[in-house]
Design a protein around this motif. Structure first.
Motif, PDB file in Angstrom:
ATOM      1  N   CYS A   1       0.849  -1.184   0.000  1.00 36.59           N
ATOM      2  CA  CYS A   1       0.000   0.000   0.000  1.00 36.59           C
ATOM      3  C   CYS A   1       0.888   1.238   0.000  1.00 36.59           C
ATOM      4  CB  CYS A   1      -0.915  -0.007   1.223  1.00 36.59           C
ATOM      5  SG  CYS A   1      -2.004   1.425   1.256  1.00 36.59           S
TER       6      CYS A   1
ATOM      7  N   CYS B   1      -9.394   6.610  -2.596  1.00 35.21           N
ATOM      8  CA  CYS B   1      -8.979   7.022  -3.946  1.00 35.21           C
ATOM      9  C   CYS B   1      -9.639   8.337  -4.352  1.00 35.21           C
ATOM     10  CB  CYS B   1      -9.279   5.926  -4.963  1.00 35.21           C
ATOM     11  SG  CYS B   1      -8.178   4.504  -4.800  1.00 35.21           S
TER      12      CYS B   1
ATOM     13  N   LEU C   1       0.107   4.299   0.583  1.00 36.50           N
ATOM     14  CA  LEU C   1      -0.607   5.386   1.235  1.00 36.50           C
ATOM     15  C   LEU C   1       0.331   6.482   1.729  1.00 36.50           C
ATOM     16  CD1 LEU C   1      -3.342   6.471   2.005  1.00 36.50           C
ATOM     17  CD2 LEU C   1      -3.245   5.124   4.100  1.00 36.50           C
TER      18      LEU C   1
ATOM     19  N   CYS D   1      -6.655   9.459  -6.875  1.00 32.92           N
ATOM     20  CA  CYS D   1      -5.792   8.446  -7.490  1.00 32.92           C
ATOM     21  C   CYS D   1      -6.617   7.249  -7.928  1.00 32.92           C
ATOM     22  CB  CYS D   1      -4.699   8.011  -6.508  1.00 32.92           C
ATOM     23  SG  CYS D   1      -5.303   7.042  -5.099  1.00 32.92           S
TER      24      CYS D   1
ATOM     25  N   LEU E   1      -2.570   3.179  -5.515  1.00 35.04           N
ATOM     26  CA  LEU E   1      -2.582   2.978  -4.064  1.00 35.04           C
ATOM     27  C   LEU E   1      -2.061   1.597  -3.690  1.00 35.04           C
ATOM     28  CD1 LEU E   1      -3.429   4.002  -1.226  1.00 35.04           C
ATOM     29  CD2 LEU E   1      -5.694   3.029  -1.693  1.00 35.04           C
TER      30      LEU E   1
END
Length: 79
Positions: free
Chosen positions: A15, A62, A17, A67, A72
């Motif tokens: 991920c 998202c 993030l 995104c 992601l």
């Protein structure tokens, strides 16, 4: 060699993030407020410890980050 427990299982998914938040100058706290997901749950996702994610949560993250899912969640490099 001992088999990995479910907590240690490597899913091969990473991920991004942290990187996306940094690129947008956003904090985990701000994302949490905007998405409606607890900081603890976002932290689990951010640290690649999540074993599942709801589609609605994925969509909300998202949408806020602007995104695509593939930006992601990416395949982790194999070791």
């Amino acid at each position: 060699m001992t088999p990995a427990t479910s907590e240690e299982e490597d899913t091969g998914i990473h991920c991004r993030l942290d990187e996306l938040l940094a690129e947008r100058g956003m904090t985990l706290t701000e994302l949490s407020a905007r998405v409606g997901v607890s900081i603890v749950n976002l932290s689990v996702l951010k640290n690649d410890r999540a074993r599942a994610i709801r589609y609605s949560t994925l969509r909300a993250i998202c949408d806020v980050l602007g995104c695509e899912v593939g930006e992601l969640l990416v395949l982790a490099e194999q070791r």
